[in-house]
Design an enzyme around this catalytic site. Structure first.
Site, PDB file in Angstrom:
ATOM      1  N   ALA A 395       0.954  -1.358  -0.018  1.00 48.59           N
ATOM      2  CA  ALA A 395       0.397  -0.578  -0.173  1.00 48.59           C
ATOM      3  C   ALA A 395       1.006   1.360   0.107  1.00 48.59           C
ATOM      4  O   ALA A 395       2.016   1.366   0.298  1.00 48.59           O
ATOM      5  CB  ALA A 395      -0.936   0.267   1.317  1.00 48.59           C
ATOM      6  N   LYS A 396       0.806   2.576  -0.686  1.00 49.79           N
ATOM      7  CA  LYS A 396       1.410   3.285  -0.029  1.00 49.79           C
ATOM      8  C   LYS A 396       0.092   4.527  -0.137  1.00 49.79           C
ATOM      9  O   LYS A 396      -0.655   4.613  -0.959  1.00 49.79           O
ATOM     10  CB  LYS A 396       2.047   3.928  -1.567  1.00 49.79           C
ATOM     11  CG  LYS A 396       3.363   4.820  -1.417  1.00 49.79           C
ATOM     12  CD  LYS A 396       4.389   3.743  -0.139  1.00 49.79           C
ATOM     13  CE  LYS A 396       5.771   4.511   0.089  1.00 49.79           C
ATOM     14  NZ  LYS A 396       6.446   3.750   0.882  1.00 49.79           N
ATOM     15  N   GLY A 397       0.567   6.038   0.636  1.00 47.95           N
ATOM     16  CA  GLY A 397      -0.323   7.036   0.325  1.00 47.95           C
ATOM     17  C   GLY A 397       0.785   8.544   0.495  1.00 47.95           C
ATOM     18  O   GLY A 397       1.667   8.050   0.576  1.00 47.95           O
ATOM     19  N   ASP A 461       7.477   7.605   6.354  1.00 52.00           N
ATOM     20  CA  ASP A 461       7.745   7.926   4.548  1.00 52.00           C
ATOM     21  C   ASP A 461       8.311   9.273   4.402  1.00 52.00           C
ATOM     22  O   ASP A 461       8.556   9.978   5.551  1.00 52.00           O
ATOM     23  CB  ASP A 461       6.507   8.016   3.353  1.00 52.00           C
ATOM     24  CG  ASP A 461       7.500   7.399   2.285  1.00 52.00           C
ATOM     25  OD1 ASP A 461       8.283   8.299   1.450  1.00 52.00           O
ATOM     26  OD2 ASP A 461       6.752   6.115   2.038  1.00 52.00           O
TER      27      ASP A 461
END
Length: 1008
Positions: A395-397, A461
């Site tokens: 997943a990544k946001g 991040d």
């Protein structure tokens, strides 16, 4: 006629006689007549006072008159009667510093096509340059403006500014129907709750609220991130041209998500869709037709929204969250996420992409306002393969803070970024389910069109490294079931920089590369070029893994460090000092410790004067270079290790353009893969090389894996943290632990977690080495595997830059196999796929597999609370992950397809019998014993021996699958066969020929 009478009184009496032009047939009411005469006889101010008294009473009227009423100018009195002034006074008296403006819309007197807008303002007058853009974006042409100041003295008073307006889309408007929404929309724009753009022109034409229009605006801005062919401005104008269809879109949105909607939703939606399609028949412009159909597709692909969630009394919610099922959106850019949440507000905009129901990845503070989703999608793609070693899929946001200004100080910028992050997290959680021991919980105002979805985990991040505690505080407001496992790495979590876990994991890869070259990185000098500085986690920790490193050059965004012939011990000590100092930029390196000719250059300089020693180092004769030219020369010069611990893409393939790389800042210094001078690359940072750049580098003889292999340690550590916290929190709820003990236990497990993570890194790099060595012989098998993974949409062959069948045939003819970067992708994709197909309650219910899950937890935890592991909420996911990793690491990426095609077994049966075979042969212990024998050269026999052992496991697994008997448990099968196998192994030397016995003894001696 009149007559005047004077007396001693101060008053004068005037007697009027009125003559009617025609005879009256009735006598008028005396009181009415007297009242009208009194009104005519009064002055303007007296009438205003009387009007105020009639509205608010004598006492309040006096206050209002003294504060405002007496200050109406003569110009105002000439333009408006006292009754209008009374209404204006009542409005002005509601204004304050906290509530400084009120708009009011009226019909313009004397012009049936015109509107009149009165802006009431406390303090200074409103600059026209601020007001006019708002009105124009509301679809209005400003014909005239009349300002009136109301207030005495030199201090701030009140202002009334009246505008005469024409609405460009319609000549006749029902003011009563649109007045409320228009005034609310103007205030929302003015107070920055709503963007000031062309979408606002729909307010007057559709009577939609500003929040309704925010939905349409959000869909348009999301479309921009998707790469939709038409701009948000064009989409807004399309909606304004077809206002009836715009209203239908919002009607459909309410049908789908309004909690109070009682009629059958699907039937109502079908009826609206038919009306919408009928309306489209009247749309002649192809572009407008595409826009409107795209809106309908986005609408129907939406499965959740926070639009209807209740807010505090009087609070207007200016942020929206939409959860999409991306597979339902036409022309989505690949890879297509499993689910996606888009968050929109005037201050923050962001996306969160997930690869599956149980997924995890960091949230990035992006600076790419125009295409942040492109950045996030690329990272999500890398995260998907990186997460192959852990329980969640990728997943990544990412979010952008939209209210930043170039004038912001660093502190102000940080505050705005943190506020944007907090809002982003809040929006994500608002449309995410919560979970109790036995139920799913969500707001009664949240209409869902998808399955239960409680797993949302985030991580730090770029730009959000210190934000984890903030995320967990937001989660605690929601009483979110994951507690502080929601955002790993907070104050009660594992500090990745302190542990150095990401760098240590990447160093495992580097160590194996050099070991296979016959080099011991802990003792032998390794000439190193790096990206980053000692303040960074990955760069700093990485450059402290060995005191034998010869760091000859490094660069960050500010400096270029060059030390042509460093003393490894001296250099190591200075790097250690900088790392402990935390700031650690190259500008703080002690220049007296540099070797002869060494220098630390600022990257801001136009040209750099090179010493003879630096010229010899880079193999160039130029006396000076630009900073970018020097960096490029450093990348291209012969070296042992290129250690990437920074941000940016520095290596591409010749077939790629800089534009395709999408990292403009480094275009001038980037090199091609076959130009990179280092023998080995360690990718501690993300995206340092393009995948094609890696492949080109590997084909040219370089040794590298990929970023998602090398730096998987960080995400693996976070996954361990999350899984441990979930278990410990369960124990706290069961009162088997208190909070303080829970936190202490978590810290006690730190070293054990690190060992687990590094073991996973070592196992995966070993698997790559084995597969690489075996690749030329199994190239046709891998060609088939690529085809099968592509057919099942597990990977996109072109998107992942895997070789075509023709390219594979060419390599086979040359005796070549797949490169390590290509094999890394196959390994990760196979693990991810195997995890998904194995994750099931059926496999979790199989007796005898519990120890596979227990292995993923610290031994201290298992010894103390092992009985609780089977009730872990992620038990089935952890089991699937453990089995998938072990199967692929030992038997190769095509283990599932080969066994399934040969035996007809299901994936669950393959996994179950794999567990049987590995336990019968004690494969875990044997594999560890064999792999601990460190190879000292590429020709060492350890890899062929491991491959032979894996082949034996494959054959045994295939035998069990072909002879499987329904109903036998794992434990029963192990008990049935294990004793016989051990006896066979013990007597093996006596069962083979003398020649084979001598060969076996020689082989054993060569490995000791």
């Amino acid at each position: 006629e009149f007559s005047t009478q004077f007396t001693e009184s101060i008053l004068v009496r005037i007697h009027f006689t009125f003559k009617c032009q025609q005879a009256l047939h009735s006598t008028p009411a005396t009181d009415v007549l007297e009242a009208e005469i009194q009104r005519i006889a009064q002055g303007w101010m007296e009438r205003l006072q009387a009007c105020l008294v009639s509205r608010v009473g004598a006492s309040v009227a006096a206050t209002y008159y003294n504060k405002v009423g007496q200050y109406f100018s003569l110009g105002y009195q000439a333009d408006f009667n006292p009754e209008v002034a009374c209404e204006d006074t009542l409005v002005l008296m509601q204004l304050s510093q906290q509530n400084p403006i009120t708009p009011m819309l009226f019909d313009a007197s004397g012009d049936i096509d015109a509107l009149s807008l009165r802006l009431y303002h406390y303090g200074q007058s409103l600059p026209l340059s601020d007001v006019l853009p708002v009105l124009e974006n509301l679809g209005l042409r400003v014909i005239s403006e009349r300002p009136y100041r109301v207030g005495g003295g030199s201090g701030d008073g009140y202002w009334i500014q009246e505008f005469t307006l024409h609405y460009r889309f319609s000549a006749s408007l029902d003011i009563d129907a649109i007045k409320r929404e228009f005034e609310a929309a103007f205030l929302a724009v003015w107070n920055h709750l709503c963007d000031n753009d062309s979408f606002n022109q729909l307010v007057l034409g559709t009577s939609l609220s500003w929040r309704d229009l925010a939905v349409l605006r959000a869909y348009a801005r999301y479309s921009k991130q998707l790469g939709f062919a038409y701009s948000p401005e064009f989409m807004a104008n399309t909606l304004a041209t077809h206002m009836a269809l715009s209203s239908l879109l919002i009607d459909a949105f309410y049908v789908l998500f309004e909690p109070a909607y009682s009629a059958p939703r699907e039937a109502a939606l079908a009826e609206l869709e038919q009306q919408f399609l009928t309306g489209l028949e009247g749309v002649d412009n192809l572009g407008e037709d595409r826009v409107l159909r795209h809106y309908w597709a986005l609408l129907t692909a939406t499965v959740r929204t926070n639009f209807f969630l209740p807010r505090a009394e009087g609070q207007a919610c200016d942020y929206l969250a939409f959860k999409f099922k991306p597979a339902c959106i036409p022309d989505m850019i690949h890879p297509v996420p499993y689910r996606e949440i888009y968050v929109y507000s005037p201050t923050v905009e962001g996306v969160h992409l997930r690869g599956g129901p149980v997924s995890r990845g960091g949230l990035r503070w992006s600076d790419r306002t125009e295409d942040f989703r492109t950045e996030v999608l690329g990272l999500a793609k890398a995260q998907q393969v990186k997460n192959s070693v852990i329980v969640p899929v990728g997943a990544k946001g990412g979010f952008v803070a939209r209210n930043l200004s170039p004038e912001d100080t660093r502190e102000v910028r940080h505050e705005k970024g943190l506020a944007a992050y907090t809002l982003f997290i809040t929006a994500l959680l608002e449309i995410t389910d919560n979970q109790t021991t036995d139920a799913i919980e969500r707001s009664e105002y949240l209409v869902v069109r998808d399955e239960d979805d409680p797993y949302l985990v985030v991580a730090a991040d770029k730009g959000t490294a210190t934000f984890s505690d903030t995320a967990n505080r937001v989660a605690s407001r929601f009483n979110f079931w994951l507690g502080d496992a929601f955002a790993s790495g907070g104050s009660q979590g594992y500090d990745h920089k302190q542990m150095g876990i990401t760098a240590r994991g990447a160093w495992v890869s580097v160590t194996r590369h050099f070991r296979e070259l016959g080099i011991d990185v802990q003792r032998d000098p390794v000439v190193t070029v790096g990206v980053g500085d000692m303040s960074g986690d990955v760069f700093g920790n990485g450059l402290l893994q060995s005191d034998a490193l010869c760091l000859v050059a490094a660069f960050n965004h500010m400096h270029i460090f060059v030390d042509p012939t460093p003393d490894p011990k001296v250099s190591f000590a200075e790097r250690q000092r900088l790392f402990l100092a935390s700031s650690g930029g190259w500008g703080e390196y002690n220049p007296a410790l540099l070797s002869a000719g060494g220098a630390i250059y600022p990257r801001s300089a136009k040209r750099l004067q090179l010493t003879p020693e630096i010229q010899r180092l880079i193999g160039r004769n130029e006396a000076s270079m630009t900073p970018n030219e020097l960096i490029q020369s450093l990348l291209m010069m012969p070296s042992d290790l290129f250690w990437n611990g920074g941000i940016g893409t520095y290596v591409k393939a010749r077939s790629e353009s800089h534009l395709q790389v999408a990292d403009k800042a480094n275009d001038a210094l980037r090199v091609n893969g076959d130009e990179l001078g280092a023998r080995v690359v360690g990718e501690g940072g993300n995206l340092g090389m393009t995948q094609l750049g890696r492949i080109e580098y590997a084909l040219a003889g370089g040794r590298c894996n990929t970023d998602f292999i090398d730096n998987a340690g960080g995400v693996d550590c976070s996954d361990h943290e999350v899984n441990i916290k979930i278990l410990l929190d369960t124990l706290v709820r069961q009162e088997r632990l208190d909070g303080a003990t829970r936190n202490q236990r978590l810290q006690d497990y730190t070293d054990s977690v690190a060992r687990h993570v590094l073991y996973n890194n070592d196992s995966q790099t070993l698997a790559l080495s084995l597969i690489e060595q075996d690749s030329p012989a199994r190239l046709l098998e891998y060609r088939q595997l690529i085809a099968e993974l592509s057919d099942e949409n597990i990977l996109d062959r072109e998107q992942e830059y895997l070789p075509s069948d023709e390219a594979i045939s060419e390599r086979r003819a040359q005796g070549l196999g797949l490169t390590r970067p290509e094999l890394a992708l196959l390994v990760s994709a196979s693990k991810s796929h195997l995890k998904q197909v194995l994750r099931s309650d059926e496999l979790a219910a199989v007796a005898g597999l519990q120890h596979w899950v227990a292995r993923s937890f610290p031994s201290q935890l298992v010894a103390e609370f092992g009985d609780a592991i089977v009730d872990h909420p992620l038990y089935s996911s952890i089991l699937a992950t453990q089995l998938a990793n072990d199967m692929v690491n030992k038997l190769g990426p095509n283990v599932l397809y080969r066994q399934r095609n040969a035996t007809g077994a299901t994936a669950l049966e393959v996994a179950q019998y794999y567990a049987v075979v590995t336990e019968i042969f004690d494969a875990r212990g044997q594999w560890r014993s064999l792999s601990k024998v460190a190879p000292t050269s590429p020709q060492h026999d350890i890899y062929p021996l491991l491959l032979a052992y894996a082949q034996m496991l494959k054959r045994c697994l295939r035998w069990f699958l072909r002879n499987r008997v329904q109903g036998e448990t794992v434990r029963e099968l192990v008990d049935e066969y294990q004793a016989g196998v051990h006896l066979l192994i013990a007597e093996y030397p006596e069962l083979i020929t003398p020649e084979s016995r001598v060969h076996t003894i020689e082989k054993q001696q060569s490995l000791t």
